[in-house]
Design an enzyme around this catalytic site. Sequence first.
Site, short mmCIF file in Angstrom:
data_model
loop_
_atom_site.label_atom_id
_atom_site.label_comp_id
_atom_site.label_asym_id
_atom_site.label_seq_id
_atom_site.Cartn_x
_atom_site.Cartn_y
_atom_site.Cartn_z
N ARG A 130 15.40 -27.49 -6.51
CA ARG A 130 14.25 -26.69 -6.06
C ARG A 130 13.04 -27.00 -6.92
NH1 ARG A 130 12.76 -21.41 -3.90
NH2 ARG A 130 10.49 -21.54 -3.88
N ARG A 182 11.93 -26.45 0.90
CA ARG A 182 12.73 -26.36 -0.32
C ARG A 182 14.19 -26.69 -0.06
NH1 ARG A 182 10.68 -20.35 -0.06
NH2 ARG A 182 9.03 -21.57 0.81
N ASP A 184 16.64 -15.42 -2.70
CA ASP A 184 15.84 -14.22 -2.92
C ASP A 184 16.75 -13.04 -3.19
OD1 ASP A 184 13.32 -15.36 -2.56
OD2 ASP A 184 13.32 -14.99 -0.40
N ASP A 209 16.43 -21.77 -1.56
CA ASP A 209 15.65 -20.58 -1.87
C ASP A 209 16.62 -19.41 -1.94
OD1 ASP A 209 13.42 -18.94 -2.31
OD2 ASP A 209 13.18 -18.54 -0.17
#
Length: 147
Positions: A80, A89, A94, A92
């Site tokens: 990344r 990307r 989150d 990712d």
Amino acid sequence: MKTVISLGSNLGDRAENLNGAISKLKEFISNAKVSKFYETDPIGGPEQSKYLNAVLVGDSHLEPHEILKKCLEIEKIFGRTREIHWGPRTLDLDLISVDDLVINSETLLLPHPLAHQRRFVLEPWYEVDPDGELVGKGRVIDLLHDK
């Protein structure tokens, strides 16, 4: 603590990136339930290819800032980079929520401030956690019906 993490990838072998990240996440998240992979259109940012997205829900004994740190380390392992805001990307991760904690620090906002607006988070989350709730926003099923 109940931990919800959203995963996404639109560069390289997307499924391999997600599966690798899931293996790494399971090193510190127990009782993990992982949704199927959803192919979604990118939101915001430059023109880019479709994403594969998933959500992992499980239990972690780590504090939220430590979970975030580990997620950032995993993203780095999978190549990344952060050159273009909302750009493509390899991975990712989150951190969406941890229990019912509300955190507003320079490095971490919990619950994730955009999760309630993102079908690519809500749909896979509901799949693995039909009783899920986003603190301050409501039940995942209700948020999903609003999309």
